[in-house]
Design a protein around this motif. Structure first.
Motif: not given
Lengths: 453, 267
Positions: B126, B128, B130-132
């Motif tokens: 994703v 994003d 925060a996702a990374a």
């Protein structure tokens, strides 16, 4: 004792290529203590342990180096003898930072005098035995790492009538539990008997998938003389048959309520490795300092089931298995469905590390994810009967309230939805992110309510 | 008169007309007796405000802020996008005086773009930040630097943040100073600073020098040279990291020139 096939069929699920042949015929091999172990203080769910040692201290194998940081927490023990080299934050398998103790081995592997043997465990009361389990730092070794002594002390208003022993090992590639059952069935059965004694559970169910015929036979032999309501359950091989809630349903037909725990339906599920650790703690007086980890995957030169000291660096573990004979694009801690992809090999094994998997370039292709085509395959695959397609779109739009209303918090992150998605959407990543965000919001709301009084 | 003999068209028109008359009368009465009297100044103040609805004033939007100004006597210098111009109008309208807070701008305190700060592994998930960050602590070798997946750029109401070469950059001329991006960054790299400040340490790494050097060619290695030049605490050492104190004006080119890794820049 009798053997039956699972009476109930779980919802959803998938049939990935199991690839267990890589390591299933490799007997458990003990790895000599490595030069350095990195023992994390956060190998379990709940509060991290507090380090009890500082740089320069000498420790013996089995010595307690971390004390529980709360009730839902677990102790940590040195897995080699040597000198503490550092105490500081280090990445765990998930990549989060947690305090860890680095111990440089002195090569002698001197053990602390083991605790007293309790061959007479049947005469001891539950409280004493639970205390011994807590002292040994035992946590659920299937992967989640819930502290075992907490599971064994349910609140007084809950009764546990069924002890389920999980030998399903439904994750592809992994064979650690399979080997453990084939080689140490008697030890596992002793552990199960101790847990049964602690809980006073009426029924015992040992569940193994039908793709492990040798393990089934070995456990059947070990359990042959068992008295009372003891049943060996043959589960049809399907993923996620080994997930706690699915297993309870498959065996008892009881559905764990949304947001509930197995004890809400009178069950307790323990992994076979945990049972063996309980036996070691109580009968042999030894804390949990080693476990079996399957090191596997096509690029690994000599895949195997390695009995390693907890805290062995992934790089050392792979080197012990002959290194990589062909390039790997992805290295996963755990199984391919639920494991954590690693950014480096600096992390170390924990009490929960059931596998270390290297994937070849064609097994972990780089893909582009496309918009949802509303085919509904994820809905059929979801073992929790959620709507992954709707959830991922809600979470992509950052509509956390909608996702919460659609029960994203019940997602067990098994990966079935992402496995079947033809648009290759990163569904599990959406769920993980969304769950973390909603949990944070709930905590904040609780904090606010507390401040308001 | 037999109702069956009446022209049905005329009857319908009559009936609808009557209903209309009754409803109209009801509405007229309701408007008179149930009217909500809103302070007319609220609407007028809302008209003065820029209507960006950015939330930078900590109210739910311009209309909410206008209500707070008129009814709760809220401070009138909180509108960052409006700046001096809106403040002057508000002062004239409300007959108040207020000191304008200096216009603020966001800044991304990282200079490590793809060429300067290498990545540890290929992230394929994703897009994003925060996702990374949740995947093994982020794909950048530096554990503190900008991940470049644009969470800040997506939240910016003014389109002032650009992701170029894997690094977020704020365009000062477009930034309205609302501060929405500050919260969006999982690595807390974005700060709101007075617009007049021009010298920045573009690094937030708390690693020690040798670790920073391996992770990024423009990271702060903690040599303390700049802190010696800015001897009044305008740049101070916070552990291994030089940090600009934006409360103190500072404009000494020497700090920029002497920085061995060029993480101090003029912008």
């Amino acid at each position: 004792m009798k053997t039956i096939t699972a009476p109930y069929r779980i919802e959803g699920g998938v049939h990935p290529a199991y690839r267990k042949e890589l390591a299933r015929e490799r007997a458990i091999l003990a790895m000599p203590p490595p030069g350095l172990v990195r023992i994390s203080m956060a190998q379990h769910l709940g509060a991290p342990a507090k380090p009890l040692v500082k740089k320069g201290d000498t420790v013996l194998r089995g010595q307690r180096i971390g004390e529980p940081g709360g009730f839902v927490s677990a102790a940590a023990h040195a897995s080699v003898s040597g000198t503490v080299q550092a105490v500081g934050p280090a990445p765990t398998a998930s990549g989060a930072l947690a305090m860890a103790v680095d111990i440089e081995s002195d090569g002698n592997d001197t053990s602390l005098e083991p605790g007293p043997r309790h061959d007479n465990w049947a005469e001891l009361d539950a409280k004493t035995l639970i205390g011994l389990v807590a002292d040994a730092g035992i946590v659920g070794m299937g992967g989640a790492g819930f502290p075992t002594h907490v599971k064994l002390s349910p609140p007084p208003d809950k009764t546990i009538d069924t002890l389920i022993v999980n030998g399903a090992e439904c994750e592809p590639f992994l064979t650690a539990d399979d080997r453990l059952m084939r080689e140490q069935a008697d030890g596992i059965w002793t552990g199960i008997s101790i847990l049964r004694h602690i809980l006073g559970a009426r029924s015992v169910r040992v569940a193994i998938e039908d793709n492990k015929p040798e393990a089934l036979k070995a456990m059947e032999r070990a359990m042959a003389g068992a008295e009372g309501d003891v049943t060996l359950i043959v589960l049809p091989a399907s993923y996620p048959q080994g997930a706690e809630k699915q297993q309870i349903y498959g065996i008892t037909g009881r559905e764990t309520p949304s947001g509930g725990l197995p004890m809400d339906v009178g069950c307790l599920v323990e992994n076979v490795g945990t049972c063996l650790a309980v036996r070691d703690a109580i009968v042999n007086g030894r804390p949990l300092t080693e476990r079996v980890t399957t090191v596997t995957g096509d690029p690994v030169a000599e895949p195997g089931n390695i009995l390693n000291r907890i805290g062995t660096l992934y790089s050392d573990l792979i080197a012990f298995c002959g290194g990589l004979r062909s390039p790997a694009t992805k290295i996963v801690s755990g199984g391919p469905m639920m494991g954590f992809a690693q950014g480096s090999l600096e992390s170390a094994t924990a009490k929960t590390t059931s596998g270390l998997l290297a994937l070849a370039p064609d097994q972990a292709p780089v893909y582009e994810s496309l918009p949802c085509i509303a085919c509904g395959r994820c809905v059929r695959a979801c073992p929790m009967t959620l709507l992954p397609c709707e959830l991922s779109q809600a979470l992509e739009a950052e509509d956390y309230e909608l996702a919460d209303a659609f029960h994203v918090m019940d997602c067990i992150e098994c990966g079935c939805c992402a496995f079947v998605c033809p648009a290759r959407r990163p569904l599990v990543q959406h769920m993980r992110g969304g769950k973390a965000r909603i949990a944070l919001k709930r905590r904040e709301a609780m904090q606010n309510n507390k401040e308001k009084g | 008169m037999d109702i069956a003999n009446v022209n049905p068209v005329a009857l319908t028109a009559l009936a609808i007309g009557l209903i209309g008359l009754v409803c109209g009368a009801a509405l007229a009465l309701a408007a008179r007796f149930l009217a909500v009297h809103e302070d007319p100044r609220i609407g007028q103040v809302a008209d003065i405000l820029p209507g960006a609805n950015c939330g930078g004033c900590a109210y739910a939007g311009c209309a909410d802020y206008a209500k707070a100004i008129v009814l709760n006597d809220a401070a009138i210098n909180l509108c960052a996008p409006g700046g001096q111009e809106v403040l002057d109008k508000l002062c004239a309208f409300l007959g108040k005086t207020a000191e304008a807070a200096e216009k603020k701008t966001a800044i991304v305190l990282c200079g490590g773009d793809s060429g300067k700060a290498p990545r540890r592994f290929a992230y394929n998930g994703v897009a994003d930040c925060a996702a990374a960050q949740a995947v093994h602590g982020g794909d950048k070798r530096c554990g503190y630097g900008c991940l470049g997946y644009g969470s800040c750029a997506r939240i910016c109401p003014a389109g002032a943040i650009e992701i170029a070469n894997g690094l977020a950059k704020v365009h000062k001329n477009l930034c309205i100073g609302c501060g929405a991006c500050v919260k969006a960054c999982p690595r807390t790299l974005i700060q709101m600073i007075p617009v007049s400040r021009t010298i920045h340490v573009l690094c937030r790494s708390r690693d020690k020098g040798p670790v920073v050097k391996k992770a990024c060619s423009v990271g702060c290695i903690g040599c303390t040279r700049c802190a010696k030049i800015a001897d009044d605490g305008q740049i101070a050492m916070d552990g291994p990291l030089a940090v600009v104190d934006y409360a103190k004006p500072f404009d000494n080119e020497e700090a920029v020139e002497k920085c061995p890794t060029h993480c101090i820049v003029r912008a």
